[in-house]
Design a protein around this motif. Structure first.
Motif, PDB file in Angstrom:
ATOM      1  N   ASP A  15      -5.640  -0.977   3.575  1.00 12.65           N
ATOM      2  CA  ASP A  15      -6.631  -2.036   3.738  1.00 12.65           C
ATOM      3  C   ASP A  15      -6.433  -3.052   2.613  1.00 12.65           C
ATOM      4  OD1 ASP A  15      -8.846  -3.703   3.885  1.00 12.65           O
ATOM      5  OD2 ASP A  15     -10.215  -2.094   4.481  1.00 12.65           O
ATOM      6  N   PRO A  16      -5.627  -4.110   2.853  1.00  9.89           N
ATOM      7  CA  PRO A  16      -5.338  -5.075   1.779  1.00  9.89           C
ATOM      8  C   PRO A  16      -6.539  -5.915   1.383  1.00  9.89           C
ATOM      9  CG  PRO A  16      -4.421  -5.807   3.874  1.00  9.89           C
ATOM     10  CD  PRO A  16      -4.932  -4.424   4.102  1.00  9.89           C
ATOM     11  N   VAL A  17      -7.577  -5.967   2.212  1.00 10.43           N
ATOM     12  CA  VAL A  17      -8.779  -6.716   1.854  1.00 10.43           C
ATOM     13  C   VAL A  17      -9.580  -5.957   0.792  1.00 10.43           C
ATOM     14  CG1 VAL A  17     -10.950  -7.679   2.689  1.00 10.43           C
ATOM     15  CG2 VAL A  17      -8.887  -7.811   4.124  1.00 10.43           C
ATOM     16  N   LYS A  18      -9.784  -4.669   1.014  1.00 11.95           N
ATOM     17  CA  LYS A  18     -10.523  -3.844   0.065  1.00 11.95           C
ATOM     18  C   LYS A  18      -9.640  -3.346  -1.076  1.00 11.95           C
ATOM     19  CE  LYS A  18     -13.932  -2.170   3.414  1.00 11.95           C
ATOM     20  NZ  LYS A  18     -14.519  -0.956   4.061  1.00 11.95           N
ATOM     21  N   GLY A  19      -8.328  -3.458  -0.922  1.00 15.97           N
ATOM     22  CA  GLY A  19      -7.433  -2.988  -1.971  1.00 15.97           C
ATOM     23  C   GLY A  19      -7.387  -1.487  -2.086  1.00 15.97           C
ATOM     24  N   ILE A  20      -7.262  -0.808  -0.955  1.00 13.59           N
ATOM     25  CA  ILE A  20      -7.153   0.647  -0.970  1.00 13.59           C
ATOM     26  C   ILE A  20      -6.215   1.089   0.148  1.00 13.59           C
ATOM     27  CG2 ILE A  20      -9.171   0.977   0.524  1.00 13.59           C
ATOM     28  CD1 ILE A  20      -9.739   3.580  -1.024  1.00 13.59           C
ATOM     29  N   PRO A  34      -6.430   8.823  -2.004  1.00 11.47           N
ATOM     30  CA  PRO A  34      -6.794   7.407  -2.077  1.00 11.47           C
ATOM     31  C   PRO A  34      -6.163   6.713  -3.282  1.00 11.47           C
ATOM     32  CG  PRO A  34      -8.604   8.779  -2.842  1.00 11.47           C
ATOM     33  CD  PRO A  34      -7.543   9.724  -2.341  1.00 11.47           C
ATOM     34  N   ILE A  35      -5.539   5.576  -3.035  1.00 12.96           N
ATOM     35  CA  ILE A  35      -4.902   4.791  -4.083  1.00 12.96           C
ATOM     36  C   ILE A  35      -5.494   3.380  -4.054  1.00 12.96           C
ATOM     37  CG2 ILE A  35      -2.735   3.958  -5.060  1.00 12.96           C
ATOM     38  CD1 ILE A  35      -2.858   6.986  -4.933  1.00 12.96           C
ATOM     39  N   HIS A  36      -6.133   2.965  -5.136  1.00 11.76           N
ATOM     40  CA  HIS A  36      -6.691   1.619  -5.237  1.00 11.76           C
ATOM     41  C   HIS A  36      -5.635   0.677  -5.819  1.00 11.76           C
ATOM     42  CE1 HIS A  36     -10.839   3.150  -4.563  1.00 11.76           C
ATOM     43  NE2 HIS A  36     -10.354   4.233  -5.135  1.00 11.76           N
ATOM     44  N   SER A  42      -0.618  -6.435  -7.301  1.00 12.29           N
ATOM     45  CA  SER A  42       0.286  -5.320  -6.958  1.00 12.29           C
ATOM     46  C   SER A  42       0.179  -4.989  -5.473  1.00 12.29           C
ATOM     47  CB  SER A  42      -0.044  -4.091  -7.801  1.00 12.29           C
ATOM     48  OG  SER A  42      -1.413  -3.725  -7.620  1.00 12.29           O
ATOM     49  N   PRO A  43       0.548  -5.924  -4.609  1.00 12.23           N
ATOM     50  CA  PRO A  43       0.446  -5.682  -3.162  1.00 12.23           C
ATOM     51  C   PRO A  43       1.485  -4.676  -2.687  1.00 12.23           C
ATOM     52  CG  PRO A  43       1.603  -7.726  -3.561  1.00 12.23           C
ATOM     53  CD  PRO A  43       1.129  -7.244  -4.909  1.00 12.23           C
ATOM     54  N   ILE A  44       1.239  -4.097  -1.540  1.00 12.98           N
ATOM     55  CA  ILE A  44       2.231  -3.233  -0.900  1.00 12.98           C
ATOM     56  C   ILE A  44       3.309  -4.114  -0.271  1.00 12.98           C
ATOM     57  CG2 ILE A  44       2.610  -1.592   0.990  1.00 12.98           C
ATOM     58  CD1 ILE A  44      -0.141  -0.476   0.468  1.00 12.98           C
ATOM     59  N   PRO A  45       4.581  -3.867  -0.547  1.00 14.29           N
ATOM     60  CA  PRO A  45       5.649  -4.682   0.044  1.00 14.29           C
ATOM     61  C   PRO A  45       5.540  -4.747   1.566  1.00 14.29           C
ATOM     62  CG  PRO A  45       6.536  -3.247  -1.659  1.00 14.29           C
ATOM     63  CD  PRO A  45       5.108  -2.833  -1.453  1.00 14.29           C
ATOM     64  N   GLU A  47       7.659  -4.841   3.862  1.00 15.34           N
ATOM     65  CA  GLU A  47       8.570  -4.026   4.659  1.00 15.34           C
ATOM     66  C   GLU A  47       8.101  -2.573   4.792  1.00 15.34           C
ATOM     67  OE1 GLU A  47      10.264  -4.057   0.419  1.00 15.34           O
ATOM     68  OE2 GLU A  47       9.287  -5.472   1.807  1.00 15.34           O
ATOM     69  N   ILE A  48       7.116  -2.154   3.992  1.00 14.30           N
ATOM     70  CA  ILE A  48       6.604  -0.788   4.071  1.00 14.30           C
ATOM     71  C   ILE A  48       5.417  -0.771   5.034  1.00 14.30           C
ATOM     72  CG2 ILE A  48       5.685   1.183   2.804  1.00 14.30           C
ATOM     73  CD1 ILE A  48       7.013   0.143   0.305  1.00 14.30           C
ATOM     74  N   LYS A  49       5.572  -0.055   6.116  1.00 17.45           N
ATOM     75  CA  LYS A  49       4.568  -0.020   7.173  1.00 17.45           C
ATOM     76  C   LYS A  49       3.895   1.356   7.235  1.00 17.45           C
ATOM     77  CE  LYS A  49       5.978  -4.137   8.397  1.00 17.45           C
ATOM     78  NZ  LYS A  49       5.177  -5.341   8.069  1.00 17.45           N
ATOM     79  N   GLU A  50       2.862   1.443   8.069  1.00 17.88           N
ATOM     80  CA  GLU A  50       2.178   2.710   8.326  1.00 17.88           C
ATOM     81  C   GLU A  50       3.186   3.787   8.709  1.00 17.88           C
ATOM     82  OE1 GLU A  50      -1.662   4.886   9.323  1.00 17.88           O
ATOM     83  OE2 GLU A  50      -1.046   3.255   8.015  1.00 17.88           O
ATOM     84  N   TRP A  51       3.083   4.970   8.098  1.00 16.77           N
ATOM     85  CA  TRP A  51       3.926   6.147   8.319  1.00 16.77           C
ATOM     86  C   TRP A  51       5.256   6.096   7.565  1.00 16.77           C
ATOM     87  CZ3 TRP A  51       1.316  10.034  10.132  1.00 16.77           C
ATOM     88  CH2 TRP A  51       0.277   9.839  11.064  1.00 16.77           C
ATOM     89  N   ASP A  52       5.518   5.001   6.826  1.00 18.74           N
ATOM     90  CA  ASP A  52       6.731   4.952   6.013  1.00 18.74           C
ATOM     91  C   ASP A  52       6.511   5.680   4.696  1.00 18.74           C
ATOM     92  OD1 ASP A  52       8.048   3.455   7.894  1.00 18.74           O
ATOM     93  OD2 ASP A  52       7.772   1.531   6.853  1.00 18.74           O
ATOM     94  N   LEU A  53       7.603   6.103   4.071  1.00 18.27           N
ATOM     95  CA  LEU A  53       7.511   6.676   2.733  1.00 18.27           C
ATOM     96  C   LEU A  53       7.257   5.573   1.707  1.00 18.27           C
ATOM     97  CD1 LEU A  53      10.457   9.265   2.739  1.00 18.27           C
ATOM     98  CD2 LEU A  53       8.016   9.720   2.995  1.00 18.27           C
TER      99      LEU A  53
END
Length: 307
Positions: A15-20, A34-36, A42-45, A47-53
Motif C-alpha cells: 500500500d504505497p499510500v499508507k507506506g506499508i 509488516p514493513i513500514h 524509500s519506495p518499492i521499485p 519492477e517488483i510486483k506482488e508475489w515477487d521476491l
C-alpha cells in the motif's frame, strides 16, 4: 546506537499510500511481516510486483498498542534479491520457513512462482558470489533471510516460568521479554524475546540500565481468538510483532562503537546498573548461560518458540 537488519521474502499487499507492505516467509498469511516505509524516500521499485521476491533493509523501533509492546520495522531501502544473495544459505533458510506447518486454520498461500524458481535454483558456488562483500556478510549471519541487530539499554524485563500450552496443557519453554531502549521515549523501547528451558539465570544477569547488543529475527506472535469459522475454516487471531533473540546478549563496552554516545536518560538508567559486572570473561559467561537456557538435558526435548 546499532540498529540494522534485513528481511527477505515474498512481497504482499503493498500500500504505497499508507507506506506499508508485507513480506511473507511462510505459507501461512497469519505470519506475514509488516514493513513500514516512506513512499517518497524509500519506495518499492516498480519492477517488483506482488508475489515477487524482495529484500528490505530496515531499522527497528518499538511501540505500545493497547496492552501490548510491539516491534515495528521501517525500511530504508528495498531491492530485488540479486545473484549474490540467492545462494545455498539463503535458499535453505527461506525454504525451511516456507515449508513449516503453522496455524492450520489460516489462509495458505500455496507456493508462488518466485518461490518455486528459488527452490529449483542450482546450488553451485561461483567466484563472483564468493568474492562479493554482500555474500560474505550474509554468510556470517545465522539466518540469511531474516536478521536484526540492535544495541541499547535495558528498560525493563519480564520472565514467565512454568508455562503450559494453552490447549494441550503440556509444559513449554520459559519466556523472557526484555525492552531495549534507544530513545528518550520509553514507549519506543523494542521488545526482544528469549525462549528456553531455564531462563532465570539469564534474567538475573540482565538488569535495568545495562547496555547490551542482541541479534535476532523479526517474527509475529499469533494467537487464535476463537474457533475457526465453519464456512471458511479460518480462525480470527491476534498478532503481536516482536524480535526473537537467537543468541545470548553481549555487554556493550565503551570502545565497541555499538553505542557511540550516552544520552541523559540513559545515564540515569546506567546509574542503576552499578558495578555488578561478572568477573568471568564475557564470552565464557555467555557460553555458560547458553548451556543453561538452551542445551537440552539427555533425553529432553526443547519445544519450539512461538507460544
Amino acid at each position: 546506537m546499532l540498529n540494522s537488519g534485513y528481511i527477505a521474502g515474498v512481497l504482499r499487499n503493498n500500500d504505497p499510500v499508507k507506506g506499508i507492505c508485507y513480506i511473507q516467509q511462510t505459507r501461512s498469511e497469519n505470519h506475514m511481516l509488516p514493513i513500514h516505509y516512506d513512499p517518497k524516500k524509500s519506495p518499492i521499485p516498480r519492477e517488483i510486483k506482488e508475489w515477487d521476491l524482495i529484500m528490505a533493509f530496515v531499522h527497528a523501533d518499538g511501540a505500545v498498542e493497547g496492552e501490548n509492546r510491539i516491534a515495528k520495522l521501517k525500511s530504508i531501502r528495498f531491492e530485488a534479491p540479486n545473484f549474490m544473495h540467492l545462494g545455498d544459505r539463503f535458499r535453505d533458510d527461506f525454504m525451511k520457513k516456507w515449508s513449516s506447518a503453522v496455524h492450520a486454520a489460516a489462509v495458505d498461500s500455496g507456493t508462488p512462482k518466485s518461490v518455486t524458481e528459488l527452490q529449483a535454483m542450482p546450488g553451485n558456488e561461483n567466484d563472483a558470489r564468493l568474492d562479493s562483500f554482500d555474500w560474505k556478510v550474509m554468510d556470517l549471519n545465522k539466518n540469511a533471510s531474516n536478521q536484526i541487530r540492535i544495541a541499547g539499554f535495558i528498560q525493563a524485563k519480564s520472565l514467565q516460568r512454568n508455562r503450559r500450552h494453552p490447549v494441550e496443557g503440556t509444559p513449554i519453554n520459559d519466556r523472557l521479554v526484555v525492552l531495549i531502549r534507544q530513545s528518550k521515549d520509553s514507549d519506543q523501547s523494542i521488545p526482544v524475546r528469549w525462549y528456553g528451558r531455564n531462563l532465570q539465570p539469564l534474567a538475573e544477569k540482565l538488569v535495568r540500565g545495562m547496555p547490551i547488543v542482541v541479534s535476532g529475527e523479526f517474527r509475529i506472535d499469533v494467537k487464535a481468538l476463537s474457533l475457526p469459522d465453519p464456512d471458511t475454516q479460518i480462525a480470527p487471531v491476534s498478532k503481536i510483532p516482536f524480535i526473537q533473540a537467537k543468541d545470548m546478549p553481549a555487554p556493550v563496552s565503551q570502545d565497541s562503537g555499538l553505542i557511540k554516545i550516552i544520552p541523559g536518560w540513559a545515564a540515569e538508567l546506567f546509574k542503576s546498573h552499578g558495578n555488578g559486572q561478572t568477573e568471568k570473561p564475557a564470552d565464557e559467561d555467555r557460553a555458560a548461560l547458553f548451556e543453561t537456557a538452551f542445551v537440552p538435558q539427555d533425553g529432553a526435548v526443547v519445544q519450539q518458540p512461538g507460544t
